[in-house]
Design a protein around this motif. Sequence first.
Motif, PDB file in Angstrom:
ATOM      1  N   SER A  28       0.609  -1.307  -0.046  1.00 56.52           N
ATOM      2  CA  SER A  28       0.101   0.016   0.033  1.00 56.52           C
ATOM      3  C   SER A  28       0.997   1.372   0.102  1.00 56.52           C
ATOM      4  O   SER A  28       1.826   1.206   0.867  1.00 56.52           O
ATOM      5  N   SER A  29       0.531   2.236  -0.742  1.00 56.76           N
ATOM      6  CA  SER A  29       0.991   3.578  -1.029  1.00 56.76           C
ATOM      7  C   SER A  29       0.816   4.704   0.139  1.00 56.76           C
ATOM      8  O   SER A  29       1.421   5.613   0.233  1.00 56.76           O
ATOM      9  N   ASP A  30      -0.444   4.501   0.735  1.00 54.13           N
ATOM     10  CA  ASP A  30      -0.680   5.532   1.646  1.00 54.13           C
ATOM     11  C   ASP A  30      -1.635   4.907   2.657  1.00 54.13           C
ATOM     12  O   ASP A  30      -2.114   3.778   2.745  1.00 54.13           O
ATOM     13  N   ILE A  31      -1.789   5.724   3.829  1.00 57.36           N
ATOM     14  CA  ILE A  31      -2.557   5.316   5.021  1.00 57.36           C
ATOM     15  C   ILE A  31      -4.085   5.018   4.614  1.00 57.36           C
ATOM     16  O   ILE A  31      -4.380   3.747   5.338  1.00 57.36           O
TER      17      ILE A  31
END
Length: 125
Positions: A28-31
Amino acid sequence: QQANNRLDQLDHLNNAQKQQLQSQITQSSDIAAVNGHKQTAESLNTAMGNLKQAIADKDATKATVNFTDADQAKQQAYNTAVTNAENIMCNCLARSITQDKEIKEIHIGKEEVRLFLFFENIILR
């Protein structure tokens, strides 16, 4: 890291499910994406727990008046649903066992290559 720690606490998921979810979390690239995968894991954990409980309750359910008084088609539909649930659980377990075996074989293969290279290095010296 918190999402992976939470994943370890989910007791109704098998190893294959946890590994797949950990992979998704790691990639995953973000929260927001991590939180989405975490929510998916918690929903799947709940569903697997409910499925296990439904299977465990099958004999009690079949002993109820509602089941015994139901027409044969409804009884058969219930029996089919339980069989399908049991198959899902068996397939999940089989996949988990297979994946664990494959992981062990990969580790053994890596170790064999490492040892080969180590001894090859010693011979060449």
